[in-house]
Design a protein around this motif. Sequence first.
Motif, PDB file in Angstrom:
ATOM      1  N   LEU A  92       0.859  -1.181   0.000  1.00  0.00           N
ATOM      2  CA  LEU A  92       0.000   0.000   0.000  1.00  0.00           C
ATOM      3  C   LEU A  92       0.895   1.231   0.000  1.00  0.00           C
ATOM      4  N   HIS A  93       0.577   2.186  -0.875  1.00  0.00           N
ATOM      5  CA  HIS A  93       1.352   3.431  -0.929  1.00  0.00           C
ATOM      6  C   HIS A  93       0.439   4.622  -0.644  1.00  0.00           C
ATOM      7  N   TYR A  94       0.924   5.515   0.222  1.00  0.00           N
ATOM      8  CA  TYR A  94       0.223   6.786   0.396  1.00  0.00           C
ATOM      9  C   TYR A  94       1.202   7.885   0.781  1.00  0.00           C
ATOM     10  N   VAL A  95       0.741   9.119   0.653  1.00  0.00           N
ATOM     11  CA  VAL A  95       1.510  10.310   1.021  1.00  0.00           C
ATOM     12  C   VAL A  95       0.975  10.794   2.363  1.00  0.00           C
ATOM     13  N   SER A  96       1.841  10.919   3.345  1.00  0.00           N
ATOM     14  CA  SER A  96       1.370  11.244   4.694  1.00  0.00           C
ATOM     15  C   SER A  96       0.903  12.682   4.826  1.00  0.00           C
ATOM     16  N   ASN A  97       1.496  13.593   4.058  1.00  0.00           N
ATOM     17  CA  ASN A  97       1.154  15.013   4.158  1.00  0.00           C
ATOM     18  C   ASN A  97       1.184  15.624   2.768  1.00  0.00           C
ATOM     19  N   GLU A  98       0.034  16.124   2.332  1.00  0.00           N
ATOM     20  CA  GLU A  98      -0.059  16.773   1.020  1.00  0.00           C
ATOM     21  C   GLU A  98       0.228  18.257   1.199  1.00  0.00           C
ATOM     22  N   THR A  99       1.405  18.681   0.736  1.00  0.00           N
ATOM     23  CA  THR A  99       1.844  20.057   0.978  1.00  0.00           C
ATOM     24  C   THR A  99       1.014  21.084   0.229  1.00  0.00           C
ATOM     25  N   VAL A 100       0.502  20.725  -0.935  1.00  0.00           N
ATOM     26  CA  VAL A 100      -0.206  21.690  -1.774  1.00  0.00           C
ATOM     27  C   VAL A 100      -1.572  22.021  -1.183  1.00  0.00           C
ATOM     28  N   GLU A 101      -2.302  20.977  -0.794  1.00  0.00           N
ATOM     29  CA  GLU A 101      -3.670  21.157  -0.305  1.00  0.00           C
ATOM     30  C   GLU A 101      -3.769  21.316   1.208  1.00  0.00           C
ATOM     31  N   GLY A 102      -2.665  21.070   1.929  1.00  0.00           N
ATOM     32  CA  GLY A 102      -2.686  21.221   3.376  1.00  0.00           C
ATOM     33  C   GLY A 102      -3.442  20.133   4.095  1.00  0.00           C
ATOM     34  N   LEU A 103      -3.262  18.888   3.637  1.00  0.00           N
ATOM     35  CA  LEU A 103      -3.932  17.722   4.226  1.00  0.00           C
ATOM     36  C   LEU A 103      -2.890  16.788   4.828  1.00  0.00           C
ATOM     37  N   GLN A 104      -3.212  16.201   5.971  1.00  0.00           N
ATOM     38  CA  GLN A 104      -2.263  15.310   6.634  1.00  0.00           C
ATOM     39  C   GLN A 104      -3.004  14.170   7.327  1.00  0.00           C
ATOM     40  N   PHE A 105      -2.496  12.956   7.123  1.00  0.00           N
ATOM     41  CA  PHE A 105      -3.019  11.813   7.866  1.00  0.00           C
ATOM     42  C   PHE A 105      -2.481  11.867   9.292  1.00  0.00           C
ATOM     43  N   HIS A 106      -3.379  11.691  10.241  1.00  0.00           N
ATOM     44  CA  HIS A 106      -2.990  11.681  11.650  1.00  0.00           C
ATOM     45  C   HIS A 106      -3.121  10.281  12.241  1.00  0.00           C
ATOM     46  N   ARG A 107      -3.013   9.286  11.362  1.00  0.00           N
ATOM     47  CA  ARG A 107      -3.080   7.886  11.776  1.00  0.00           C
ATOM     48  C   ARG A 107      -2.320   7.059  10.753  1.00  0.00           C
ATOM     49  N   VAL A 108      -1.957   5.844  11.131  1.00  0.00           N
ATOM     50  CA  VAL A 108      -1.319   4.911  10.208  1.00  0.00           C
ATOM     51  C   VAL A 108      -2.411   4.140   9.475  1.00  0.00           C
ATOM     52  N   LEU A 109      -2.273   4.028   8.161  1.00  0.00           N
ATOM     53  CA  LEU A 109      -3.274   3.347   7.348  1.00  0.00           C
ATOM     54  C   LEU A 109      -2.839   1.926   7.024  1.00  0.00           C
ATOM     55  N   GLY A 110      -3.796   1.129   6.573  1.00  0.00           N
ATOM     56  CA  GLY A 110      -3.482  -0.163   5.995  1.00  0.00           C
ATOM     57  C   GLY A 110      -3.503  -1.327   6.955  1.00  0.00           C
ATOM     58  N   ARG A 111      -3.087  -2.476   6.427  1.00  0.00           N
ATOM     59  CA  ARG A 111      -3.047  -3.744   7.150  1.00  0.00           C
ATOM     60  C   ARG A 111      -1.613  -4.042   7.574  1.00  0.00           C
ATOM     61  N   ASP A 112      -1.469  -4.663   8.719  1.00  0.00           N
ATOM     62  CA  ASP A 112      -0.131  -5.008   9.191  1.00  0.00           C
ATOM     63  C   ASP A 112       0.498  -6.142   8.397  1.00  0.00           C
ATOM     64  N   ASP A 113      -0.309  -6.895   7.642  1.00  0.00           N
ATOM     65  CA  ASP A 113       0.234  -7.998   6.851  1.00  0.00           C
ATOM     66  C   ASP A 113       0.527  -7.606   5.410  1.00  0.00           C
ATOM     67  N   VAL A 114       0.377  -6.336   5.075  1.00  0.00           N
ATOM     68  CA  VAL A 114       0.715  -5.814   3.744  1.00  0.00           C
ATOM     69  C   VAL A 114       1.711  -4.674   3.938  1.00  0.00           C
TER      70      VAL A 114
END
Length: 368
Positions: free
Chosen positions: A152-174
């Motif tokens: 699984l791929h994601y960007v933790s903080n989108e600098t352009v739009e000012g959005l940030q994940f405040h949690r870890v995403l996804g499954r521990d087995d992936v």
Amino acid sequence: MPLQQNMNNSLNFSGGPGALPATVLAQVQEAIICVPEVGLSILGISHRSEWFAEVVRELENNIRRLLGLDQGYHVLFLQGGATQQFSMVPMTLLHGKTEPPEYLHTGYWSGKVLGEARKETKLRVLWSGESDGFHRLPADEELDFSATAPYLHYVSNETVEGLQFHRVLGRDDVPRVCDMSSDFLSKPCEADRFGIIYAHAQKNIGPAGVTVVLIRDELLQDMPDNLPGWLDYRSHIKAHSNYNTPPVFAIYVVLLVTRWLLDDIGGLNAMNTLNQRKAALLYEALDQSDGFYQGRAAMADRSLMNVVFNLATPELEQRFLAASRDAGFSGLSGHRAIGGIRASIYNGLELHAVEKLIDFMLEFQKTR
């Protein structure tokens, strides 16, 4: 260039390269003339010297200390920016895999990732915020992670739009792969839950020219054997980030920043407390402006690194930016993709700079 003559390093709100701590800037200034323990300018020290080998060793150890990582992870200092990682990740992790990797499309930079990754593989976009104009991030119930995805791929903080994940995403087995370019070392991040973390330096941890890559050792086992050396993590691991001539200057500055984080700030929990305070003050100013300043991101997803907002009209925004430059501020223009205003409040930007910006914003509102 009279406007630039009025600007101040301490009031640099640029989205990247970001402001460096004042103490680090002073050390860099000295090192450009002469690194004390070497007697040479940092710009002229060989990448094959024992001194530089020790710089790399110390920097690896500092990052492990800050993130609590053990020897099961490799710490690399590469070139090519985060952009090179957009391709290296699928080239590395998809060998022998038949299922598509999963990606999140949460803003400008994750869109750039998709474009490069699609050159290497078919992929599954698990969620996209494009139809909503990237004003928010997905809730957990909107994400249906596959147990058979290669990663699984994601960007933790989108600098352009000012959005940030405040949690870890996804499954521990992936395996999780995360572009943390704009919030790396700004807070604790449960790094040991990720397979790969990559972050170019020019936001929180140094100048452009070096990208930090953390990769779990077990992910190297199934790598293809026909990758060019430059694009093979194993080549860089074997050479201790010295496979080809590395950016000695940029790596040295990152070392100074990690020393600052450890010795002056007191670690990532303390850094996070400072960053939370800066962001809270600035968002409070937006929220209490009676709509004069309009925050762009959904409240739950607001970035602690990039505060993005608008004024009533583009013309008013241009007057705001011109007045801010006259007042000594720099870097407040929004990204070219969406315009508006963006105040990037990375690690090196001090609390007093945010307080001065808020004072300026209040005064500008009164006079307009």
